[in-house]
Scaffold this active site. Structure first.
Site, mmCIF file in Angstrom:
data_model
loop_
_atom_site.group_PDB
_atom_site.id
_atom_site.type_symbol
_atom_site.label_atom_id
_atom_site.label_comp_id
_atom_site.label_asym_id
_atom_site.label_seq_id
_atom_site.Cartn_x
_atom_site.Cartn_y
_atom_site.Cartn_z
ATOM 1 N N CYS A 2 5.361 -7.811 -0.777
ATOM 2 C CA CYS A 2 5.179 -6.367 -0.721
ATOM 3 C C CYS A 2 5.923 -5.783 0.467
ATOM 4 C CB CYS A 2 3.689 -6.022 -0.585
ATOM 5 S SG CYS A 2 2.601 -6.813 -1.783
ATOM 6 N N ARG A 52 3.715 -2.962 -3.815
ATOM 7 C CA ARG A 52 3.447 -4.320 -4.277
ATOM 8 C C ARG A 52 4.475 -4.822 -5.281
ATOM 9 N NH1 ARG A 52 -1.512 -6.786 -7.910
ATOM 10 N NH2 ARG A 52 -1.210 -8.957 -7.264
ATOM 11 N N SER A 54 4.177 -7.780 -7.658
ATOM 12 C CA SER A 54 3.076 -8.626 -8.126
ATOM 13 C C SER A 54 3.571 -10.032 -8.439
ATOM 14 C CB SER A 54 2.428 -8.011 -9.370
ATOM 15 O OG SER A 54 1.978 -6.695 -9.095
ATOM 16 N N ILE A 56 1.025 -13.065 -7.597
ATOM 17 C CA ILE A 56 -0.206 -13.819 -7.826
ATOM 18 C C ILE A 56 -1.327 -12.834 -8.159
ATOM 19 C CG2 ILE A 56 -1.962 -15.257 -6.718
ATOM 20 C CD1 ILE A 56 0.251 -16.586 -5.116
ATOM 21 N N ASN A 77 1.818 -8.362 3.260
ATOM 22 C CA ASN A 77 3.128 -8.678 2.696
ATOM 23 C C ASN A 77 3.355 -10.178 2.846
ATOM 24 O OD1 ASN A 77 5.880 -8.873 2.026
ATOM 25 N ND2 ASN A 77 6.533 -8.254 4.072
ATOM 26 N N GLU A 79 3.026 -14.426 1.021
ATOM 27 C CA GLU A 79 2.327 -15.352 0.137
ATOM 28 C C GLU A 79 1.603 -16.395 0.984
ATOM 29 O OE1 GLU A 79 2.124 -14.909 -3.006
ATOM 30 O OE2 GLU A 79 3.809 -13.555 -3.435
#
Length: 647
Positions: A2, A52, A54, A56, A77, A79
């Site tokens: 993000c 975002r 997307s 997950i 922002n 993972e």
């Protein structure tokens, strides 16, 4: 993946509607980072927003996201690859989850562990958490600096933050005065190193740090560092002692980064690092890995041959794109996306390979970080070759070699070589990685700009980093220095901006912090670089995976033939831009020196492509972000290219 943005005031917002408008502008300015969704919250002292992409929990990961009592809210922002294990751990401690997103896992980890939550996270991240009860903002950036975070505190004690500088510029209290120290650093190294930004009083949160803002005051603390600062306690006694564990960590670093609810692929340059990553991916994916490569018509820069060897070996679904000089028409887009002057011309192929990949996938894995972690740059071998100069008497080096280097004509062969090798080893290395060195800056800078700089020295911060290492080997301080400067300031900035410009997420398994800690604490420098062979232990670890043609090929950087292009297809544009009156009136550089660079480069006397490209990108940045008076929006004539397919 993000983009985040927001601001925290000293008192409740007098006009909540206006605050919402400002926050909306900040978020929309970085819509390319997250085209799938936008979320905002304006409440009390806090305004938090996000865009975002997307990846997950596609339906359940909307942000801003609040905890059970709504007193703690996050925008995130990145993972988190261990979020499932962390979720189970937190559930065992009584936390209740409403989604299956990694965002909510960070939120509960903060509620449980406070600022120490960052030590439980494995991944890439930049997030901001507003604690309503404490009236406190907590911001953190991942260990290696994969995800960016900018911030500034205004005279009214409002903190403004965001994933990109262009977000901060949308806030009415932002002040964009050029910082001369940052400008000098840019012209020295080709990028603005953390924590500086090109604007005065605006900062990057350094990698491995977190920030707390409360009652108008900022506190920045380090929570992790590349572990070079103490000698290794238990180094491997032989290569065999560490190879098995190294292979297991490499495999795990790739495997955990395959978690996604969208298609994945990989950048494949044909080098050892990206080939190893693709090979490990192929072991864990039932379908052929989608791979993406960039090539050039100029043979000395074209790596497609090796990328095809790797693609064939691993049975990938392979895609290629050949970059030609006309691609440089996109340079204005690149300037806009970087926000700061940025002179690494490999941003061009990075952008194009990202654009190619985005037609097929939403996430890619890359081999970035392998050179800093395992000692892969050829400059380490060059530095070792020159180590004998340090044995010459200092009085000879400083009293004879340096004065001789200064007196020789500018284009004389050997001038830079004599001058640079008169320095102590660390300063010699810093000079070698500089675009404009201490030898040439007196000719480059105007007397007025030199006076403004005063005693500012771009190399001082770099010297301080390298001197922190307590390793007995000369290689480790250089690896530490590059990991703190070149890696986040150039490599990771380039990959983040160019991939996110196309709304593509890039993951770097070779920068997994568990892998880094193992390599730094267990593998001696003598195993990383054996004689003049770079990346020795890494090559051994992947020798049963990567084709021999790739393992044994000479190191080739991910560059572009910019030296030829400046003399041919780009000659008119680059020279025209740098010699226009508006450029010459900036007051930073001497016009006569710029003309000298052009003359020597065009006659083939010296290769000044890096210097000329750095000056060219600086001027384009000035025209985009300093001269512009209405908005820093991407011009409409360029925006159409952002979503167009690769031809």
């Amino acid at each position: 993946m993000c983009g985040i943005a927001g601001f925290i005031a000293q008192d409740n917002f007098p006009d909540e509607h206006e605050s919402n408008v400002v926050l909306d502008r900040m978020c929309r300015r970085i819509a390319h980072r997250g085209p799938d969704d936008q979320g905002t919250m304006v409440k009390g002292l806090a305004a938090l927003g996000m865009r975002r992409l997307s990846i997950i929990d596609l339906s359940g990961g909307h942000q801003p996201m609040s905890g059970c009592d709504a007193g703690v809210t996050i925008v995130f922002n990145g993972e988190i690859y261990n979020y499932r294990e962390l979720q189970r751990e937190l559930e065992a401690r009584g936390h209740k989850f409403k989604t299956n997103s990694d965002t909510e896992t960070i939120l509960h980890a903060y509620e449980e562990y406070g600022a120490d939550c960052v030590t439980h996270l494995r991944g890439m991240f930049a997030f901001a958490i507003w604690n309503e009860q404490r009236r406190e903002l907590f911001i953190a950036r991942d260990r290696a600096g994969k995800k960016p975070l900018y911030y500034t505190v205004t005279p009214s004690k409002t903190l403004i933050f965001g994933s990109e500088l262009k977000s901060l510029r949308e806030h009415p209290e932002f002040r964009g005065e050029v910082d001369n120290e940052a400008l000098d650093a840019y012209l020295t190294f080709g990028y603005v190193p953390d924590p500086l930004t090109i604007f005065r009083d605006v900062h990057k949160l350094p990698p491995g740090h977190h920030l707390t803002f409360a009652r108008g005051k900022v506190r920045v603390e380090q929570y992790w560092d590349f572990p070079y600062q103490e000698p290794q306690i238990d180094p491997a006694r032989s290569e065999e002692d560490c190879l098995e564990e190294l292979r297991a960590l490499l495999d795990e670093a790739v495997r955990v980064r395959l978690v996604a609810d969208v298609p994945l692929g990989a950048f494949l340059s044909g080098g050892v690092d990206s080939s190893a990553v693709v090979g490990l991916m192929a072991r864990h994916t039932p379908q052929p890995v989608k791979t993406f490569s960039i090539g050039f018509h100029e043979d000395s820069y074209n790596e497609l041959k090796y990328a095809r060897i790797a693609a064939k070996k691993f049975g990938t679904d392979h895609h290629e794109f050949v970059v030609t000089p006309d691609i440089c028409e996109i340079v204005d887009e690149l300037v806009w996306h970087f926000d700061e002057p940025f002179a690494d011309s490999s941003a061009i192929p990075t952008y194009m390979v990202s654009k190619l990949a985005r037609e097929f996938v939403k996430v890619v894995l890359s081999g970035d970080g392998g050179d800093e972690v395992f000692g892969g740059y050829t400059r380490y071998a060059v530095d070792r070759k020159r180590s004998g100069f340090a044995r010459l008497p200092r009085v000879f080096r400083q009293g004879v070699m340096q004065p001789l280097g200064r007196r020789l004509p500018h284009g004389a062969r050997g001038r830079n070589y004599i001058y640079v090798n008169a320095f102590e080893p660390l300063d010699r290395y810093i000079e070698d990685i500089s675009i404009f060195t201490r030898l040439n800056k007196p000719s480059l800078y105007t007397s007025d700009f030199r006076r403004q700089l005063g005693t500012t020295e771009a190399a001082a911060r770099f010297r301080e980093y390298a001197e922190r290492s307590r390793s007995l080997d000369s290689l480790d301080p250089l690896l530490y220095l590059d990991s703190k400067t070149y890696l986040p300031g150039d490599i990771l900035t380039k990959v983040d901006r160019m991939s996110m410009a196309i709304s593509l997420e890039a993951r770097a398994p070779l920068l997994d912090h568990k892998l880094i800690e193992f390599v730094c604490t267990r593998i001696p420098a003598s195993m990383k670089m054996k004689g003049l062979e770079t990346k020795h232990i890494f090559k051994r670890a992947v020798s049963d995976l990567v084709p021999a043609e790739i393992l044994n090929r000479p190191k080739q950087g991910f560059g572009v033939p910019i030296d030829q292009w400046i003399n041919e297809q780009l000659r008119e544009r680059v020279r025209g831009t740098l010699t226009e009156p508006r450029t010459l009136q900036r007051g930073y550089v001497e016009p006569r020196y710029v003309n000298l660079l052009f003359d020597e480069h065009e006659r083939g006397r010296r290769d000044h492509s890096m210097e000329l490209w750095a000056l060219f990108m600086l001027e384009l940045w000035q025209r985009t972000f300093v001269d512009a008076t209405v908005s820093n929006a991407l011009p409409e004539r360029l925006s159409a290219n952002l979503t167009g397919a690769v031809a």
